[in-house]
Design a protein around this motif. Structure first.
Motif, PDB file in Angstrom:
ATOM      1  N   PRO A   1       0.988  -1.075  -6.666  1.00  0.00           N
ATOM      2  CA  PRO A   1       0.649  -1.794  -5.814  1.00  0.00           C
ATOM      3  C   PRO A   1      -1.189  -1.194  -5.291  1.00  0.00           C
ATOM      4  O   PRO A   1      -1.449  -0.526  -6.594  1.00  0.00           O
ATOM      5  CB  PRO A   1       1.148  -0.643  -4.668  1.00  0.00           C
ATOM      6  N   ALA A   2      -1.044  -0.840  -3.975  1.00  0.00           N
ATOM      7  CA  ALA A   2      -2.952  -0.237  -4.312  1.00  0.00           C
ATOM      8  C   ALA A   2      -2.137   1.683  -3.657  1.00  0.00           C
ATOM      9  O   ALA A   2      -1.530   1.448  -2.820  1.00  0.00           O
ATOM     10  CB  ALA A   2      -3.368  -0.579  -2.919  1.00  0.00           C
TER      11      ALA A   2
ATOM     12  N   LEU B   1       9.224   1.107  -5.879  1.00  0.00           N
ATOM     13  CA  LEU B   1       8.380   0.510  -5.675  1.00  0.00           C
ATOM     14  C   LEU B   1       9.288  -1.670  -6.426  1.00  0.00           C
ATOM     15  O   LEU B   1       8.689  -2.483  -5.490  1.00  0.00           O
ATOM     16  CB  LEU B   1       7.367   0.411  -7.052  1.00  0.00           C
ATOM     17  N   THR B   2      10.341  -0.980  -7.439  1.00  0.00           N
ATOM     18  CA  THR B   2      10.566  -2.443  -8.340  1.00  0.00           C
ATOM     19  C   THR B   2      11.685  -2.939  -6.935  1.00  0.00           C
ATOM     20  O   THR B   2      11.822  -3.940  -6.531  1.00  0.00           O
ATOM     21  CB  THR B   2      11.888  -1.443  -8.392  1.00  0.00           C
ATOM     22  N   LYS B   3      11.736  -2.121  -5.529  1.00  0.00           N
ATOM     23  CA  LYS B   3      13.170  -2.436  -4.618  1.00  0.00           C
ATOM     24  C   LYS B   3      11.287  -3.364  -3.213  1.00  0.00           C
ATOM     25  O   LYS B   3      12.158  -4.401  -2.502  1.00  0.00           O
ATOM     26  CB  LYS B   3      13.432  -1.370  -3.754  1.00  0.00           C
ATOM     27  N   VAL B   4      10.911  -3.290  -3.568  1.00  0.00           N
ATOM     28  CA  VAL B   4       9.646  -3.105  -2.344  1.00  0.00           C
ATOM     29  C   VAL B   4       8.769  -4.664  -2.739  1.00  0.00           C
ATOM     30  O   VAL B   4       8.540  -5.509  -2.410  1.00  0.00           O
ATOM     31  CB  VAL B   4       8.805  -2.307  -1.536  1.00  0.00           C
TER      32      VAL B   4
ATOM     33  N   LEU C   1       1.157  -1.162  -0.241  1.00  0.00           N
ATOM     34  CA  LEU C   1      -0.539   0.250   0.305  1.00  0.00           C
ATOM     35  C   LEU C   1       1.200   1.195   0.346  1.00  0.00           C
ATOM     36  O   LEU C   1       1.561   1.232   1.072  1.00  0.00           O
ATOM     37  CB  LEU C   1      -0.912   0.343   1.558  1.00  0.00           C
ATOM     38  N   VAL C   2       0.664   2.275  -0.869  1.00  0.00           N
ATOM     39  CA  VAL C   2       1.759   3.406  -1.135  1.00  0.00           C
ATOM     40  C   VAL C   2       0.161   4.481  -0.669  1.00  0.00           C
ATOM     41  O   VAL C   2      -0.832   4.183  -1.075  1.00  0.00           O
ATOM     42  CB  VAL C   2       1.640   3.497  -2.484  1.00  0.00           C
ATOM     43  N   VAL C   3       1.057   5.719   0.367  1.00  0.00           N
ATOM     44  CA  VAL C   3       0.668   6.249   0.304  1.00  0.00           C
ATOM     45  C   VAL C   3       0.600   8.156   0.680  1.00  0.00           C
ATOM     46  O   VAL C   3       1.513   7.463   1.279  1.00  0.00           O
ATOM     47  CB  VAL C   3      -0.020   6.071   2.784  1.00  0.00           C
TER      48      VAL C   3
ATOM     49  N   GLN D   1       9.028   8.402 -11.102  1.00  0.00           N
ATOM     50  CA  GLN D   1      11.538   8.215 -11.377  1.00  0.00           C
ATOM     51  C   GLN D   1      10.982   7.361  -9.773  1.00  0.00           C
ATOM     52  O   GLN D   1      11.528   6.071 -10.359  1.00  0.00           O
ATOM     53  CB  GLN D   1      11.760   9.046 -12.183  1.00  0.00           C
ATOM     54  N   GLU D   2      11.371   8.182  -8.533  1.00  0.00           N
ATOM     55  CA  GLU D   2      11.982   7.472  -7.637  1.00  0.00           C
ATOM     56  C   GLU D   2      11.100   6.909  -7.177  1.00  0.00           C
ATOM     57  O   GLU D   2      11.627   5.504  -6.425  1.00  0.00           O
ATOM     58  CB  GLU D   2      11.888   9.236  -6.806  1.00  0.00           C
ATOM     59  N   LEU D   3       9.532   6.885  -7.173  1.00  0.00           N
ATOM     60  CA  LEU D   3       8.541   6.528  -6.658  1.00  0.00           C
ATOM     61  C   LEU D   3       8.373   5.030  -7.122  1.00  0.00           C
ATOM     62  O   LEU D   3       8.667   3.436  -6.324  1.00  0.00           O
ATOM     63  CB  LEU D   3       7.215   6.197  -7.149  1.00  0.00           C
TER      64      LEU D   3
END
Length: 316
Positions: free
Chosen positions: A63-64, A312-315, A32-34, A306-308
């Motif tokens: 993700p959500a 996400l690729t890591k998580v 979940l990205v908040v 780009q940074e997000l």
């Protein structure tokens, strides 16, 4: 694009919070990205970031996503019920109270939208701007082991009164050489203007007070946060573009030479500290968002995407 919805926190059933939620796609684990607002911009300014990250990751795990407006902010017209009867409604509650609301919101969304009863079993990514960065740090401190990553966009200077960034011409130890030729009266005027707008004693329309923020977050580089996998969370620290911010600051009073001499170096040092709230191998930054002032998600959403996406690729 997700429609704005409303819910009542079970801890504050008399008021409604506005939020948007987008369900995950093709994910093997719940993420979940908040998005956590600053004082200045409401949740609507995160929506282009979400649209672009979904387009970028088409065919991959998505993700959500959750955005929300705090009480008294943006499309949340209800005030914080706990502020009722506050002596000063612009200082009705502090950042810890907002963090408690965020925790409750995430708990309910996780249950209602993702069907997960254990809120701490999801991988949480907090993307925040300005004072939202302080809220995200406090959330990770209050709930250790629950935040997988933080993307901090031009964090508020949580341990500063903002006025002290500039030399005090009336202090006993004042050194005129510190002004590098700038007029003393100009610095006095800047200090007075900053005090009127940014000092922690200045409240907010939503009732969120910064008066005790220095006590809540006394250092930019501590405490070191605990992530969910036995190590610190991934932390990316992004600062504003110095030139863009100097241009932006002119509208609020400080001339560009003053911002470049005092504010930009001070803020960069603060961000260097922020990069140390996790282990070196999980830290990135501080980096600057090109052509972006304080509101990076508005000025350069592509950079945020780009940074997000990297996080996400890591998580995921």
């Amino acid at each position: 694009m997700a429609e704005v919805q409303y819910l009542a926190l079970t801890t504050k059933p008399s008021a409604q919070l506005s939020y948007t939620f987008e369900a995950p796609q093709a994910t093997s684990k719940p993420v979940l990205v908040v998005f956590v607002n600053g004082l200045g911009l409401p949740q609507a300014f995160w929506l282009p970031v979400i649209a672009q990250i979904k387009a970028l990751r088409q065919g991959q795990s998505i993700p959500a996503f959750l955005t929300y407006d705090r009480f008294g902010q943006g499309q949340t017209t209800d005030r914080d019920p706990q502020d009722a009867g506050a002596e000063d409604p612009m200082h009705g509650h502090d950042c810890l109270a907002s963090v408690q609301d965020l925790r409750q919101l995430i708990t309910q969304i996780t249950q209602d939208k993702l069907g997960i009863s254990d809120v701490d079993s999801i991988s949480l990514i907090l993307v925040s701007n300005s004072i939202g960065c302080a809220l995200s740090r406090l959330y990770a401190q209050e709930h250790p082991g629950t935040v997988a990553a933080l993307l901090l966009l031009d964090s508020v200077l949580a341990n500063s009164d903002f006025v002290s960034i500039f030399p005090d011409p009336d202090a006993a130890d004042f050194d005129p050489a510190a002004l590098r030729g700038l007029p003393v009266e100009a610095i006095r005027a800047v200090r007075a203007g900053i005090r009127r707008i940014f000092h922690p004693d200045v409240g907010s329309k939503e009732g969120l007070s910064r008066r005790n923020l220095r006590e809540l977050l006394p250092a930019s580089d501590a405490p070191v946060l605990k992530g969910p996998a036995g190590h610190g969370p991934y932390v990316t620290v992004v600062g504003h573009d110095f030139d863009a911010f100097a241009e932006e600051s002119v509208k609020m009073g400080p001339p560009k030479p003053v911002t470049n001499l005092f504010v930009n170096p001070y803020w960069h040092r603060y961000n260097e500290g922020l990069a140390k709230i996790t282990e070196v191998k999980y830290s990135k930054g501080p980096i600057q968002a090109p052509n972006a002032g304080h509101f990076i998600q508005k000025d350069n959403p592509e950079f945020v995407v780009q940074e997000l996406n990297e996080l996400l690729t890591k998580v995921l």
